[in-house]
Design an enzyme around this catalytic site. Structure first.
Site, short mmCIF file in Angstrom:
data_model
loop_
_atom_site.label_atom_id
_atom_site.label_comp_id
_atom_site.label_asym_id
_atom_site.label_seq_id
_atom_site.Cartn_x
_atom_site.Cartn_y
_atom_site.Cartn_z
N ASN A 157 39.77 52.63 34.77
CA ASN A 157 38.54 51.71 34.91
C ASN A 157 38.54 51.22 33.42
OD1 ASN A 157 35.69 51.76 34.71
ND2 ASN A 157 35.47 54.61 35.09
N PHE A 158 37.20 51.18 32.84
CA PHE A 158 37.36 50.40 31.81
C PHE A 158 37.58 49.34 31.33
CE2 PHE A 158 34.20 53.55 30.58
CZ PHE A 158 34.49 54.72 31.17
N LEU A 159 37.96 48.21 32.77
CA LEU A 159 38.72 47.42 31.81
C LEU A 159 37.92 46.01 31.74
CD1 LEU A 159 40.61 44.36 32.62
CD2 LEU A 159 39.86 44.68 35.30
N THR A 193 37.07 51.60 41.49
CA THR A 193 35.62 50.97 41.58
C THR A 193 35.11 48.86 40.80
OG1 THR A 193 34.09 52.06 40.12
CG2 THR A 193 34.61 53.17 42.53
N LEU A 409 33.62 57.44 36.77
CA LEU A 409 32.49 56.65 36.23
C LEU A 409 32.33 55.60 35.84
CD1 LEU A 409 34.20 59.26 33.43
CD2 LEU A 409 32.40 59.79 34.85
C1 LIG Z 1 49.60 51.98 40.82
C2 LIG Z 1 48.72 52.13 39.98
C3 LIG Z 1 48.28 50.71 40.30
C4 LIG Z 1 47.42 50.53 39.14
C5 LIG Z 1 45.89 48.84 39.47
C6 LIG Z 1 45.11 49.56 40.22
C7 LIG Z 1 44.26 48.33 40.22
C8 LIG Z 1 43.20 48.42 38.67
C9 LIG Z 1 41.64 46.70 38.92
C10 LIG Z 1 41.04 46.95 38.19
C11 LIG Z 1 40.01 48.33 38.18
C12 LIG Z 1 38.95 47.61 36.79
C13 LIG Z 1 37.85 49.00 37.59
C14 LIG Z 1 36.55 48.03 36.45
O1 LIG Z 1 36.25 48.41 35.34
S1 LIG Z 1 35.69 47.54 37.33
C15 LIG Z 1 34.23 47.43 35.74
C16 LIG Z 1 35.25 45.82 34.91
N1 LIG Z 1 34.60 45.35 33.75
C17 LIG Z 1 33.72 44.51 33.69
O2 LIG Z 1 32.85 43.99 34.91
C18 LIG Z 1 33.43 44.13 32.82
C19 LIG Z 1 32.85 42.55 32.24
N2 LIG Z 1 33.63 41.90 32.53
C20 LIG Z 1 34.81 40.92 32.13
O3 LIG Z 1 35.03 41.84 30.78
C21 LIG Z 1 36.09 40.47 32.35
O4 LIG Z 1 35.12 40.13 33.39
C22 LIG Z 1 37.24 41.24 33.02
C23 LIG Z 1 38.28 42.04 32.81
C24 LIG Z 1 36.46 42.34 34.30
C25 LIG Z 1 37.66 39.83 33.96
O5 LIG Z 1 38.31 38.58 33.30
P1 LIG Z 1 38.06 37.34 33.54
O6 LIG Z 1 36.25 36.81 34.31
O7 LIG Z 1 38.12 36.81 31.80
O8 LIG Z 1 39.16 37.25 34.39
P2 LIG Z 1 40.10 36.36 34.52
O9 LIG Z 1 40.68 35.19 34.27
O10 LIG Z 1 40.94 37.48 33.35
O11 LIG Z 1 41.19 36.89 36.09
C26 LIG Z 1 40.22 36.45 36.82
C27 LIG Z 1 41.79 37.55 38.77
O12 LIG Z 1 40.68 39.18 37.79
C28 LIG Z 1 40.30 39.44 38.77
N3 LIG Z 1 38.97 40.59 38.53
C29 LIG Z 1 37.82 40.26 38.19
N4 LIG Z 1 37.72 41.11 37.72
C30 LIG Z 1 38.03 42.09 37.95
C31 LIG Z 1 37.51 43.74 38.68
N5 LIG Z 1 36.25 44.45 37.99
N6 LIG Z 1 38.56 44.13 38.59
C32 LIG Z 1 39.48 43.80 39.60
N7 LIG Z 1 39.63 42.74 38.77
C33 LIG Z 1 38.66 42.02 38.98
C34 LIG Z 1 39.47 38.27 39.46
O13 LIG Z 1 39.23 38.74 41.28
C35 LIG Z 1 40.73 37.42 39.96
O14 LIG Z 1 41.78 37.55 40.68
P3 LIG Z 1 41.77 36.83 41.27
O15 LIG Z 1 40.52 37.31 42.31
O16 LIG Z 1 42.29 35.31 41.50
O17 LIG Z 1 42.85 37.25 42.49
C1 LIG Z 2 34.18 51.14 36.93
N1 LIG Z 2 32.61 51.55 36.59
C2 LIG Z 2 32.26 51.67 38.40
C3 LIG Z 2 31.00 53.06 37.66
C4 LIG Z 2 29.60 51.87 36.42
N2 LIG Z 2 28.78 52.38 37.14
C5 LIG Z 2 27.66 52.81 36.82
C6 LIG Z 2 27.73 50.34 37.88
N3 LIG Z 2 28.74 49.89 38.40
C7 LIG Z 2 28.20 48.61 39.05
C8 LIG Z 2 26.36 48.99 39.26
F1 LIG Z 2 26.08 48.24 39.51
C9 LIG Z 2 26.19 50.12 38.29
N4 LIG Z 2 24.52 49.94 38.56
C10 LIG Z 2 23.86 51.72 39.12
C11 LIG Z 2 22.71 50.78 39.47
C12 LIG Z 2 21.94 50.16 38.11
O1 LIG Z 2 21.33 50.70 37.26
N5 LIG Z 2 21.76 48.64 38.19
C13 LIG Z 2 20.76 48.46 36.95
C14 LIG Z 2 21.79 48.46 35.37
C15 LIG Z 2 21.25 49.36 34.45
N6 LIG Z 2 22.39 49.70 33.37
C16 LIG Z 2 22.93 48.49 34.30
C17 LIG Z 2 24.30 47.53 33.39
C18 LIG Z 2 25.26 46.91 34.21
C19 LIG Z 2 24.62 46.92 35.67
C20 LIG Z 2 24.05 46.94 35.93
N7 LIG Z 2 22.53 47.97 35.29
C21 LIG Z 2 23.66 49.43 39.94
N8 LIG Z 2 26.85 50.91 37.90
#
Ligand SMILES: CCCCCCCCCCCCCC(=O)SCCNC(=O)CCNC(=O)[C@H](O)C(C)(C)COP(=O)(O)OP(=O)(O)OC[C@H]1O[C@@H](n2cnc3c(N)ncnc32)[C@H](O)[C@@H]1OP(=O)(O)O
Ligand SMILES: CNCCCN(C)c1ncc(F)c(N2CC(C(=O)NCc3cnc4ccccn34)C2)n1
Length: 409
Positions: A157-159, A193, A409
């Site tokens: 989480n919290f990527l 997620t 979360l």
């Molecule tokens: C055995 C143990 C295993 C443990 C690991 C299990 C897996 C865990 C996986 C992580 C679970 C995280 C759960 C949460 O925290 S979900 C919440 C994710 N965080 C955000 O959305 C915060 C705002 N966004 C950002 O900080 C950046 O946009 C992030 C860091 C998300 C991507 O950075 P950026 O936008 O600069 O992109 P890039 O150029 O570096 O990289 C692009 C590549 O990354 C793939 N990408 C983009 N978003 C996600 C995402 N949410 N999960 C998985 N992959 C993701 C994308 O498909 C592409 O790959 P491909 O499509 O080309 O293949």
């Molecule tokens: C990786 N952890 C997943 C859970 C993080 N959680 C809670 C989350 N992940 C994706 C979502 F789509 C989402 N939604 C709650 C719904 C919502 O309230 N949408 C309006 C809104 C208000 N504030 C925000 C902030 C960000 C995105 C939508 N927002 C949509 N919740």
């Protein structure tokens, strides 16, 4: 069941989008691939077998030259604050960039330090010169039951990558590094997620929102007034009683932990995928903490039996550039079990408490048995979907949200 993954991907496949939508990183990972959808010849279970620990890469993955890995010690006020600031400015936003999650410091300490957690799974990236924290990813251990197998997993989480460092393929490096550190603890599966579609969801869940403060939600653009709805009609529609209705409904206390653990384990055994909770984990995740998690039990005054419980977590969102409001106060349903009190009445009481605590909105996912009460209690279907994923574990077909007993979360 219209929006099954297959349907979603088939629609994509039909369109030109899917054929060009490659996943250069995810194609290399042990996860279900879109091209394999509908092919049920694969066995259910791990996709790759464990590697001998001596063969797991011992040293961290390489970062671009200017950056270095760091472990974020969440016990340290200063470092916890750096994580908080990074997420506050760079974490998940809605599609219209109106809101951004604003996880609090005490929430992050709660979410990242459950029993058995690993400090070095709280991974940061700093700029070597300035030491500025510019990226983050976390994992915590969880014993997950998949059908009748309990699998030791990690919840990732919290990527987060700073806005100025996006689209540099830093995320795959973060993911590979957290994977490496989890492998070093001899754990080979994970759950996560995301609000975006990646290869390949376990299930797709829908968010539902119960309006508590209609005026503010409309002012900030979270909700819109229906065309036959006036503000005063909206206020009346969402009005709630001033007090809870269920006799014996009270805040959860430490003495309730053993009974809540029995209730929760019993309830979660109904679902195809769900975490297992022991007493220590119930104490950690469900004992009330101000501004983090609220939990309630229903105790029968004669028998002293705890028959039900309900919990929700506090996750505010920053309201981006609105002249009158800076924060949206949102509650998210967490875990709940009803054995005597109808879930409808239990949830209504939770709504009453949330309104008393001045939450603006009460969010719920359609997981577990939530869907029936959502419509009854005037929840509206949100536009946000939450995709659930397993890493290195295949299920023969995707689940319905009602088969999932996991809230992240
Ligand atoms: C055995 C143990 C295993 C443990 C690991 C299990 C897996 C865990 C996986 C992580 C679970 C995280 C759960 C949460 O925290 S979900 C919440 C994710 N965080 C955000 O959305 C915060 C705002 N966004 C950002 O900080 C950046 O946009 C992030 C860091 C998300 C991507 O950075 P950026 O936008 O600069 O992109 P890039 O150029 O570096 O990289 C692009 C590549 O990354 C793939 N990408 C983009 N978003 C996600 C995402 N949410 N999960 C998985 N992959 C993701 C994308 O498909 C592409 O790959 P491909 O499509 O080309 O293949
Ligand atoms: C990786 N952890 C997943 C859970 C993080 N959680 C809670 C989350 N992940 C994706 C979502 F789509 C989402 N939604 C709650 C719904 C919502 O309230 N949408 C309006 C809104 C208000 N504030 C925000 C902030 C960000 C995105 C939508 N927002 C949509 N919740």
């Amino acid at each position: 069941f219209q929006n099954t993954i297959e349907n979603i991907v088939q629609k994509f496949q039909g369109s030109s989008l899917q054929n060009h939508q490659e996943h250069k990183f995810w194609e290399t990972q042990p996860v279900g691939q879109f091209k394999d959808l509908g092919d049920s010849s694969f066995p259910e279970g791990p996709i790759e077998q464990p590697t001998p620990l001596s063969e797991v890469k011992q040293e961290p993955y390489n970062l671009p030259t200017l950056y270095e890995w760091t472990v974020c010690d969440m016990d340290s006020d200063e470092i916890c604050n750096e994580v908080y600031v990074l997420l506050t400015n760079n974490y998940v936003e809605d599609d219209d960039n109106l809101f951004r999650f604003n996880y609090s410091k005490e929430f992050l300490r709660w979410g990242l330090r459950p029993p058995g957690y690993f400090k070095n799974w709280h991974i940061g990236v700093r700029v070597k010169s300035s030491k500025k924290l510019v990226a983050f990813i976390t994992a915590i251990p969880v014993k997950m039951r998949v059908r009748d197998e309990v699998v030791q997993m990690a919840e990732v989480n919290f990527l987060c990558v700073h806005k100025k460092l996006r689209s540099k393929r830093l995320a795959p490096v973060m993911i590979k590094e957290v994977t490496r550190r989890i492998h070093l603890e001899n754990i080979w599966q994970a759950a996560y997620t995301a609000g975006i579609l990646l290869p390949t969801p376990l299930t797709t869940c829908q968010y539902w929102h119960r309006t508590l403060n209609p005026k503010k939600l409309i002012d900030v653009g979270f909700s819109r007034l229906g065309d036959r709805m006036t503000m005063s009609r909206a206020i009346k529609l969402y009005k709630l009683p001033n007090s809870t209705a269920t006799p014996g409904f009270r805040k959860m206390e430490i003495r309730d932990v053993p009974k809540v653990t029995i209730l929760l384990r019993g309830y979660l055994s109904r679902f195809v995928v769900a975490p297992t909770f022991d007493d220590a984990e119930v104490a950690h995740w469900l004992l009330p903490q101000e501004n983090v998690v609220d939990s309630f039990v229903v105790e029968n005054s004669e028998t002293r039996e705890v028959t039900d419980f309900f919990s929700f977590y506090t996750l505010p969102s920053s309201i981006l550039n609105n002249p009158n409001y800076s924060t949206l106060k949102a509650a998210y349903t967490f875990y709940h079990v009803s054995t005597k009190t109808p879930l409808l009445q239990l949830t209504q009481d939770a709504l009453v408490i949330a309104k008393q605590k001045e939450f603006d909105v009460f969010n719920a996912l359609d997981v577990m048995e939530n869907e029936p009460f959502l419509k009854e209690l005037k929840f509206g279907r949100g536009d946000g979907q939450l995709y659930y994923y397993l890493y290195n574990y295949r299920l023969r077909e995707s689940l319905k949200p009602s088969e999932l007993g996991l809230v992240m979360l």
